[in-house]
Design an enzyme around this catalytic site. Structure first.
Site, PDB file in Angstrom:
ATOM      1  N   ASP A  54     -10.349   2.379   2.464  1.00 28.86           N
ATOM      2  CA  ASP A  54     -10.628   1.665   3.427  1.00 28.86           C
ATOM      3  C   ASP A  54     -11.457   2.241   4.451  1.00 28.86           C
ATOM      4  OD1 ASP A  54      -9.331  -0.741   2.582  1.00 28.86           O
ATOM      5  OD2 ASP A  54      -7.358  -0.156   3.506  1.00 28.86           O
ATOM      6  N   LYS A 101       0.880  -1.132  -0.100  1.00 34.23           N
ATOM      7  CA  LYS A 101      -0.096  -0.192  -0.001  1.00 34.23           C
ATOM      8  C   LYS A 101       0.991   1.333   0.085  1.00 34.23           C
ATOM      9  CE  LYS A 101      -4.241  -1.928   1.983  1.00 34.23           C
ATOM     10  NZ  LYS A 101      -5.334  -1.837   2.723  1.00 34.23           N
TER      11      LYS A 101
HETATM   12  P1  NDP Z   1      -0.448  -4.182   9.652  1.00 33.83           P
HETATM   13  O1  NDP Z   1       0.478  -5.074   9.461  1.00 33.83           O
HETATM   14  O2  NDP Z   1       0.037  -2.516   9.023  1.00 33.83           O
HETATM   15  O3  NDP Z   1      -0.662  -3.787  11.060  1.00 33.83           O
HETATM   16  C1  NDP Z   1      -0.952  -4.978  12.039  1.00 33.83           C
HETATM   17  C2  NDP Z   1      -1.332  -4.439  13.463  1.00 33.83           C
HETATM   18  O4  NDP Z   1      -1.682  -5.406  14.365  1.00 33.83           O
HETATM   19  C3  NDP Z   1      -0.221  -3.823  14.329  1.00 33.83           C
HETATM   20  O5  NDP Z   1      -0.790  -2.716  15.030  1.00 33.83           O
HETATM   21  C4  NDP Z   1       0.277  -4.811  14.992  1.00 33.83           C
HETATM   22  O6  NDP Z   1       0.987  -4.459  16.323  1.00 33.83           O
HETATM   23  C5  NDP Z   1      -0.842  -5.583  15.488  1.00 33.83           C
HETATM   24  N1  NDP Z   1      -0.785  -7.086  15.877  1.00 33.83           N
HETATM   25  C6  NDP Z   1      -0.193  -8.071  15.097  1.00 33.83           C
HETATM   26  N2  NDP Z   1      -0.299  -9.129  15.684  1.00 33.83           N
HETATM   27  C7  NDP Z   1      -0.670  -8.746  17.015  1.00 33.83           C
HETATM   28  C8  NDP Z   1      -0.976  -9.336  18.400  1.00 33.83           C
HETATM   29  N3  NDP Z   1      -0.493 -10.716  18.319  1.00 33.83           N
HETATM   30  N4  NDP Z   1      -1.482  -9.053  19.081  1.00 33.83           N
HETATM   31  C9  NDP Z   1      -1.620  -7.793  19.160  1.00 33.83           C
HETATM   32  N5  NDP Z   1      -1.562  -6.759  18.147  1.00 33.83           N
HETATM   33  C10 NDP Z   1      -1.115  -7.430  16.907  1.00 33.83           C
HETATM   34  O7  NDP Z   1      -1.777  -4.464   9.080  1.00 33.83           O
HETATM   35  P2  NDP Z   1      -2.965  -3.656   8.488  1.00 33.83           P
HETATM   36  O8  NDP Z   1      -3.120  -2.537   9.465  1.00 33.83           O
HETATM   37  O9  NDP Z   1      -3.082  -3.424   7.050  1.00 33.83           O
HETATM   38  O10 NDP Z   1      -4.319  -4.585   8.609  1.00 33.83           O
HETATM   39  C11 NDP Z   1      -4.742  -5.070  10.097  1.00 33.83           C
HETATM   40  C12 NDP Z   1      -5.777  -5.866   9.988  1.00 33.83           C
HETATM   41  O11 NDP Z   1      -7.005  -5.225   9.293  1.00 33.83           O
HETATM   42  C13 NDP Z   1      -5.772  -7.082   9.047  1.00 33.83           C
HETATM   43  O12 NDP Z   1      -6.179  -8.404   9.712  1.00 33.83           O
HETATM   44  C14 NDP Z   1      -6.502  -6.968   7.769  1.00 33.83           C
HETATM   45  O13 NDP Z   1      -7.041  -8.042   7.190  1.00 33.83           O
HETATM   46  C15 NDP Z   1      -7.499  -6.113   7.939  1.00 33.83           C
HETATM   47  N6  NDP Z   1      -8.066  -5.287   7.140  1.00 33.83           N
HETATM   48  C16 NDP Z   1      -9.217  -5.576   6.458  1.00 33.83           C
HETATM   49  C17 NDP Z   1      -9.775  -4.830   5.581  1.00 33.83           C
HETATM   50  C18 NDP Z   1     -11.237  -5.149   5.152  1.00 33.83           C
HETATM   51  O14 NDP Z   1     -11.601  -4.597   3.943  1.00 33.83           O
HETATM   52  N7  NDP Z   1     -12.158  -5.686   5.711  1.00 33.83           N
HETATM   53  C19 NDP Z   1      -9.114  -3.561   4.862  1.00 33.83           C
HETATM   54  C20 NDP Z   1      -7.584  -3.575   5.523  1.00 33.83           C
HETATM   55  C21 NDP Z   1      -7.297  -4.150   6.386  1.00 33.83           C
HETATM   56  P3  NDP Z   1       2.604  -4.129  16.439  1.00 33.83           P
HETATM   57  O15 NDP Z   1       2.958  -2.528  15.868  1.00 33.83           O
HETATM   58  O16 NDP Z   1       2.864  -4.311  17.831  1.00 33.83           O
HETATM   59  O17 NDP Z   1       3.136  -5.111  15.580  1.00 33.83           O
END
Ligand code: NDP
Length: 273
Positions: A105, A68
């Site tokens: 989004d 992205k």
């Molecule tokens: P990113 O990789 O940018 O961010 C992931 C986030 O999740 C970070 O804040 C990370 O924290 C946190 N995280 C990951 N693992 C854990 C854990 N075990 N416990 C707590 N926090 C955790 O991903 P995106 O922001 O792009 O996507 C996030 C979610 O949103 C995904 O599941 C994606 O599929 C969904 N999504 C859905 C869409 C839809 O149309 N429905 C559109 C876009 C996204 P840390 O900073 O500590 O690593």
């Protein structure tokens, strides 16, 4: 017969994507002939693959993880929301040959909350879990929608603080410590924008976050959303996953490219059949 218009979703991995199926459903609904494929491009191949796609007649592309930010960077034209976020999930070839970057989004999430969940975030105290790209889009959308306060908690607390700084000036925003969630009271709306479910990790959230009118919303969908949905149900609050958001964002891309609004509810029924 008119030549097919070419569209695609780029990601890595991408095999799981529902986008080709959704655009196929929209095409059938509207009678528009098109080709929509999923293209797996590793980060070091993304720009070449995308430029090659447009050079060979591609007209528009959806972009998902991990591209992205790269999609935003290679576009020549940016919508105001894409500029605000610094990422793009929709690329459109303009008539003059330039590529336009947009992000829908946040708008897709709000459309699903309001349209299908009957939830208006305006005036609510909101807890946002996560500080990645989707959380950033959700945060701007929620603030634009008029939430009363927005609290952001992230596993890596420094990222929550950074996002709070990015949002400063847009509303009442504060960062919370992940380990202190059991001491910060309840919220009217809880939005899970973490990828914990996708990674098969548990979130271990306290029930004290929920009161009688709390609504919980997970951006993930399907099995990835199940742990958060079960936590919300066990805590006694209404909850929805992000499947409707996914269909809303796909529909917005379709409308951007074809000038026709597809039937989102019919597409959702088709998906869960
Ligand atoms: P990113 O990789 O940018 O961010 C992931 C986030 O999740 C970070 O804040 C990370 O924290 C946190 N995280 C990951 N693992 C854990 C854990 N075990 N416990 C707590 N926090 C955790 O991903 P995106 O922001 O792009 O996507 C996030 C979610 O949103 C995904 O599941 C994606 O599929 C969904 N999504 C859905 C869409 C839809 O149309 N429905 C559109 C876009 C996204 P840390 O900073 O500590 O690593």
């Amino acid at each position: 017969m008119a030549p097919h218009r070419r569209y695609a979703v780029f990601g890595h991995p991408i095999a799981h994507s529902l986008s080709p199926r959704l655009h196929g459903v929209f095409a059938a609904q509207t009678g528009i002939a098109l080709e929509y494929t999923a293209i797996d491009a590793a980060p070091d191949r993304f720009e070449d693959a995308l430029r090659g796609f447009f050079a060979r007649g591609g007209r528009g592309a959806n972009v998902t993880l991990p591209h992205k930010a790269a999609a935003f960077a290679l576009a020549e034209v940016h919508t105001s929301i894409a500029r605000r976020l610094g990422v793009a999930n929709v690329l459109t070839l303009l008539p003059d040959g330039r590529i336009e970057a947009d992000s829908n989004d946040g708008a897709g999430m709000l459309a699903d909350m309001r349209g299908r969940c009957d939830i208006d975030p305006r005036g609510r105290d909101v807890l946002l879990l996560g500080a990645g790209g989707a959380a950033c889009a959700a945060a701007f959308a929620l603030l634009d929608a008029g939430v009363r306060t927005l609290a952001i908690a992230n596993r890596t607390s420094s990222r929550a603080r950074t996002l709070t700084e990015v949002l400063s000036g847009s509303g009442q925003v504060r960062a919370l410590e992940w380990d202190a969630l059991d001491r910060c009271g309840a919220f009217g709306l809880i939005v899970n924008a973490t990828s914990a479910g996708v990674r098969h990790d548990a979130l271990a959230l306290p029930r004290s976050l929920v009161h009688a009118r709390t609504f919980a919303y997970d951006l993930s969908y399907g099995p990835a959303a199940r742990p958060f949905v079960e936590w919300a149900e066990d805590s006694g609050c209404a909850v929805a996953d992000g499947l409707g958001m996914l269909v809303e964002t796909a529909a917005a891309s379709f409308e951007r490219w074809h000038g026709v609004r597809p039937d989102v509810d019919a597409a959702l029924r088709d998906l869960i059949r």
